[in-house]
Design an enzyme around this catalytic site. Structure first.
Site, PDB file in Angstrom:
ATOM      1  N   LYS A 179      35.548  25.303  31.514  1.00 40.19           N
ATOM      2  CA  LYS A 179      34.679  25.112  30.347  1.00 40.19           C
ATOM      3  C   LYS A 179      35.493  25.298  29.061  1.00 40.19           C
ATOM      4  O   LYS A 179      35.457  24.477  28.168  1.00 40.19           O
ATOM      5  CB  LYS A 179      33.521  26.109  30.405  1.00 40.19           C
ATOM      6  CG  LYS A 179      32.585  26.005  29.223  1.00 40.19           C
ATOM      7  CD  LYS A 179      31.403  26.952  29.344  1.00 40.19           C
ATOM      8  CE  LYS A 179      30.589  26.925  28.060  1.00 40.19           C
ATOM      9  NZ  LYS A 179      29.461  27.852  28.064  1.00 40.19           N
TER      10      LYS A 179
ATOM     11  N   GLU B 131      44.307  31.527  34.575  1.00 38.66           N
ATOM     12  CA  GLU B 131      44.502  31.198  35.994  1.00 38.66           C
ATOM     13  C   GLU B 131      44.493  29.676  36.184  1.00 38.66           C
ATOM     14  O   GLU B 131      45.355  29.101  36.861  1.00 38.66           O
ATOM     15  CB  GLU B 131      43.386  31.816  36.857  1.00 38.66           C
ATOM     16  CG  GLU B 131      43.419  33.331  36.965  1.00 38.66           C
ATOM     17  CD  GLU B 131      42.633  34.038  35.861  1.00 38.66           C
ATOM     18  OE1 GLU B 131      42.355  33.403  34.819  1.00 38.66           O
ATOM     19  OE2 GLU B 131      42.305  35.229  36.045  1.00 38.66           O
TER      20      GLU B 131
ATOM     21  N   GLY C 184      28.914  29.134  32.313  1.00 44.84           N
ATOM     22  CA  GLY C 184      29.805  28.867  33.443  1.00 44.84           C
ATOM     23  C   GLY C 184      29.129  29.051  34.789  1.00 44.84           C
ATOM     24  O   GLY C 184      29.213  28.197  35.671  1.00 44.84           O
ATOM     25  N   ARG C 185      28.408  30.159  34.965  1.00 46.19           N
ATOM     26  CA  ARG C 185      27.821  30.437  36.282  1.00 46.19           C
ATOM     27  C   ARG C 185      26.555  29.614  36.561  1.00 46.19           C
ATOM     28  O   ARG C 185      25.991  29.692  37.640  1.00 46.19           O
ATOM     29  CB  ARG C 185      27.548  31.937  36.421  1.00 46.19           C
ATOM     30  CG  ARG C 185      26.787  32.548  35.260  1.00 46.19           C
ATOM     31  CD  ARG C 185      26.894  34.065  35.262  1.00 46.19           C
ATOM     32  NE  ARG C 185      26.294  34.675  34.077  1.00 46.19           N
ATOM     33  CZ  ARG C 185      26.927  34.870  32.930  1.00 46.19           C
ATOM     34  NH1 ARG C 185      28.172  34.462  32.779  1.00 46.19           N
ATOM     35  NH2 ARG C 185      26.314  35.446  31.920  1.00 46.19           N
TER      36      ARG C 185
ATOM     37  N   GLU D 229      27.381  38.867  36.851  1.00 47.86           N
ATOM     38  CA  GLU D 229      27.937  38.565  35.522  1.00 47.86           C
ATOM     39  C   GLU D 229      26.796  38.404  34.512  1.00 47.86           C
ATOM     40  O   GLU D 229      26.991  38.594  33.318  1.00 47.86           O
ATOM     41  CB  GLU D 229      28.793  37.289  35.576  1.00 47.86           C
ATOM     42  CG  GLU D 229      29.762  37.176  34.406  1.00 47.86           C
ATOM     43  CD  GLU D 229      30.792  36.068  34.567  1.00 47.86           C
ATOM     44  OE1 GLU D 229      31.986  36.357  34.679  1.00 47.86           O
ATOM     45  OE2 GLU D 229      30.391  34.885  34.570  1.00 47.86           O
TER      46      GLU D 229
ATOM     47  N   HIS E 223      27.723  42.275  63.684  1.00 48.19           N
ATOM     48  CA  HIS E 223      28.774  42.952  64.454  1.00 48.19           C
ATOM     49  C   HIS E 223      29.750  43.671  63.537  1.00 48.19           C
ATOM     50  O   HIS E 223      30.866  43.992  63.934  1.00 48.19           O
ATOM     51  CB  HIS E 223      29.488  41.927  65.345  1.00 48.19           C
ATOM     52  CG  HIS E 223      28.546  41.312  66.328  1.00 48.19           C
ATOM     53  ND1 HIS E 223      28.257  41.885  67.543  1.00 48.19           N
ATOM     54  CD2 HIS E 223      27.763  40.206  66.236  1.00 48.19           C
ATOM     55  CE1 HIS E 223      27.368  41.143  68.176  1.00 48.19           C
ATOM     56  NE2 HIS E 223      27.034  40.119  67.401  1.00 48.19           N
TER      57      HIS E 223
ATOM     58  N   LYS F  73      41.076  40.879  30.418  1.00 45.59           N
ATOM     59  CA  LYS F  73      41.881  39.678  30.103  1.00 45.59           C
ATOM     60  C   LYS F  73      42.896  40.004  29.018  1.00 45.59           C
ATOM     61  O   LYS F  73      44.061  39.624  29.107  1.00 45.59           O
ATOM     62  CB  LYS F  73      40.973  38.554  29.571  1.00 45.59           C
ATOM     63  CG  LYS F  73      40.165  37.823  30.598  1.00 45.59           C
ATOM     64  CD  LYS F  73      39.477  36.634  29.937  1.00 45.59           C
ATOM     65  CE  LYS F  73      38.341  36.102  30.778  1.00 45.59           C
ATOM     66  NZ  LYS F  73      37.553  35.064  30.121  1.00 45.59           N
TER      67      LYS F  73
HETATM   68  O1  F6P Z   1      36.030  35.319  32.639  1.00 44.89           O
HETATM   69  C1  F6P Z   1      34.767  34.993  33.101  1.00 44.89           C
HETATM   70  C2  F6P Z   1      34.510  33.526  32.913  1.00 44.89           C
HETATM   71  O2  F6P Z   1      34.415  33.225  31.578  1.00 44.89           O
HETATM   72  C3  F6P Z   1      33.258  33.069  33.655  1.00 44.89           C
HETATM   73  O3  F6P Z   1      32.117  33.317  32.950  1.00 44.89           O
HETATM   74  C4  F6P Z   1      33.573  31.627  33.861  1.00 44.89           C
HETATM   75  O4  F6P Z   1      32.753  31.035  34.829  1.00 44.89           O
HETATM   76  C5  F6P Z   1      35.015  31.702  34.265  1.00 44.89           C
HETATM   77  O5  F6P Z   1      35.551  32.744  33.467  1.00 44.89           O
HETATM   78  C6  F6P Z   1      35.808  30.454  34.087  1.00 44.89           C
HETATM   79  O6  F6P Z   1      35.783  30.023  32.760  1.00 44.89           O
HETATM   80  P1  F6P Z   1      36.255  28.580  32.363  1.00 44.89           P
HETATM   81  O7  F6P Z   1      35.360  27.594  33.009  1.00 44.89           O
HETATM   82  O8  F6P Z   1      36.167  28.525  30.867  1.00 44.89           O
HETATM   83  O9  F6P Z   1      37.679  28.398  32.825  1.00 44.89           O
END
Ligand code: F6P
Length: 545
Positions: free
Chosen positions: A206, A212, A267-268, A353, A384, A512
């Protein structure tokens, strides 16, 4: 005391909980022959059995009064109308627009958002169809066989979960992979199995700033260019999903290859947007439409059903009942469906979240519990592993059991065993086995004396563990859409009950920022680590390569 815990509805619930705290589900079922029928709800193809919950009519009445007091319906209506319900960030939260029929206008700040939603969806359809048919090929003209979604959190968990859940709708000749972790083992393991000429990457973020995802995208691009020997290959093999068009341009992805969405999609809650592109490639545009239709059906139910018959409202209220009045700290999600193995992880982000917060909408610290820890894994595997604690541990752990009536496979024996275990487990959790019952069984098998006492104590089950059983006819696209939308709306309900803003996530920021500073310190020629605490400094020294 906060206004909430001091309120009449809250106080009445506390008092009522005390009066029924020791009441057993065994007794409720014994005295109410129609309990099962009276406590089930249906919506959008989902059947929910709420009868194995520690509530009587009075508890439900009081919980509904809490919902009214906390204006659950008002928050719902404002969210659906596009009001800025995410006040801290001054934004709407309009994921429901993404599954609304495109012909139905939805005006936000004077603009109908639906044409833009329809346009992106149409581009996703065209692109997916072209990749799936082989019309859209890689740099060397070969057909794509593999798609790698590079994203994390909401840009990974939702589409990955849908891809797994709807695997029977996928195609063997187009495999979709998800890489999220900055640990290169994730990307390297995935790439080792792939042919660069036939691999398509979706950089899904987003913000397009998530370290990452951007790191994985850079490494994947290097891998591709090194293998194909031409930097121009990136254009054919990379597309992006983002709201940050400057970021995608800087990365070198042409606007034609960018699928946008809007800051009013959290995002979620974003799997219904272009973030679902990888899932659409996996299952095809028609199945993706089915997913949206199922979610929309749940939206319509949530909007229209009275509180007393409203599935997301009931789920939210029961969750609060146990979290706030019984001290439940966790909630288990137990899908009896291997294809829902990723559902708990998606719901963890969705619920934790959103409502894992201790400051209310007005910035005051809460004096009540909020979101419990959500966890789970597919039955029967969990039986199990951790069910021992559910059955005989010391904690109250409400759980959701999820099962489909019809499987996608042709192995009726397996499915009968799966269903039998699902139903038997919730039965055992609710009713348990008294010490007297255990003793009688042991006596019949010849046990006596101290050994009888010991075994009877160990082989009794307290029961009274509350469960919901959710049944779908078949795990098809509409069912998955409705199921996920159900949990999304449960989050909204609970946020209203707890007076939280479920649409921001400031809690992820500190780590972060600190990671950037620690990252600098890990460089071989790093300057002295001023400002690091003793423990972190020691660990940096140990881990610096
Ligand atoms: O750090 C949390 C977060 O912002 C989530 O809310 C989001 O889904 C995820 O990181 C990934 O964010 P992006 O889609 O901006 O890479």
């Amino acid at each position: 005391m906060s206004a909430l815990t001091d309120s009449p509805a809250w106080q009445a619930l506390e008092a009522h909980q005390r009066s029924i705290a020791t009441h057993h589900l065994r007794d409720w079922f014994a005295t109410e022959p129609d309990r099962a029928q009276r406590h089930c709800l249906q919506a959008a193809g989902l059947f929910a059995d709420f009868s194995k919950h520690r509530v009587d009519d009075r508890a439900l009445e009081l919980l509904h009064a809490l919902a009214v007091q906390q204006d659950v319906e008002g928050w719902r209506d404002r969210m659906f109308a596009g009001a800025a319900v995410n006040a801290a960030e001054g934004r709407a939260a309009l994921h429901v627009a993404l599954r609304r029929p495109t012909g139905w206008p939805l005006v936000v700040d004077g603009t109908d958002v639906m044409p833009a939603v329809g346009e992106v969806l149409a581009r996703m359809r065209t692109f997916s169809a072209a990749v799936r048919s082989g019309d859209r090929c890689g740099h060397t003209g070969r057909r794509f066989t593999d798609v790698v979604n590079l994203g994390i959190g909401g840009s990974d968990l939702g589409p990955a979960m849908v891809t797994d859940a709807l695997q029977p709708y996928g195609r063997a000749d187009l495999r979709v992979h998800y890489v999220s972790n900055v640990d290169a083992a994730d990307l390297a393991t995935c790439l080792a199995r792939l042919d660069p000429e036939t691999t398509l990457f979706i950089v899904c973020s987003k913000t397009f700033t998530t370290i990452e995802t951007i790191t994985n995208a850079d490494t994947a691009r290097q891998w591709l260019v090194a293998a194909l020997g031409d930097p121009r290959a990136t254009g054919a093999h990379f597309v992006a999903v983002s709201t940050n068009l400057d970021g995608t341009r800087q990365f070198g992805i042409e606007s034609d290859n960018v699928f946008g969405f809007w800051d009013w999609v959290g995002g979620r809650f974003s799997l219904w947007s272009a973030v679902g592109l990888a899932a659409m490639l996996a299952i095809g545009p028609d199945a993706f439409d089915g997913l949206l239709a199922g979610a929309h059906a749940m939206d319509a139910h949530f909007l229209q059903a009275p509180l007393e018959r409203n599935l997301p409202v009931r789920m939210g209220l029961l969750g609060a009942w146990y979290a706030n009045f019984f001290g439940a700290a966790t909630h288990a999600v137990l899908p009896y469906d291997q294809r829902l193995q990723r559902l708990p992880a998606h719901l963890q982000q969705l619920e934790m979240e959103s409502n894992g917060k201790s400051v209310d909408r007005e910035g005051r610290r809460t004096d009540y519990a909020t979101c419990p820890v959500l966890w789970g894994s597919p039955g029967t595997n969990g039986q199990h592993a951790f069910y021992q604690l559910l059955h005989q541990g010391t904690r109250l752990i409400p759980s959701d059991f999820i099962i489909a009536r019809q499987p996608h496979h042709d192995h009726p024996l397996h499915h009968r065993l799966l269903v039998a275990n699902c139903l038997a487990q919730s039965e055992a959790l609710a009713f348990g086995k008294t010490e007297a019952q255990a003793r009688a069984e042991l006596v019949a098998r010849g046990a006596t004396g101290e050994r009888l006492d010991l075994l009877a104590a160990n082989q009794s089950f307290a029961g009274n563990q509350p469960t919901t059983t959710l049944v779908v006819e078949r795990l098809d696209p509409p069912a998955v859409g409705a199921l996920v939308a159900l949990y999304e709306h449960k989050v909204l309900v609970q946020s209203a009950l707890w007076n939280l803003n479920p649409f921001d996530q400031w809690g992820v920021e500190l780590g972060k920022k600190l990671a950037l500073r620690v990252g600098e310190c890990l460089l071989p020629a790093a300057a002295p680590m001023a400002g690091l605490d003793g423990s972190t400094r020691m660990l940096v020294e140990r881990l610096r390569s």
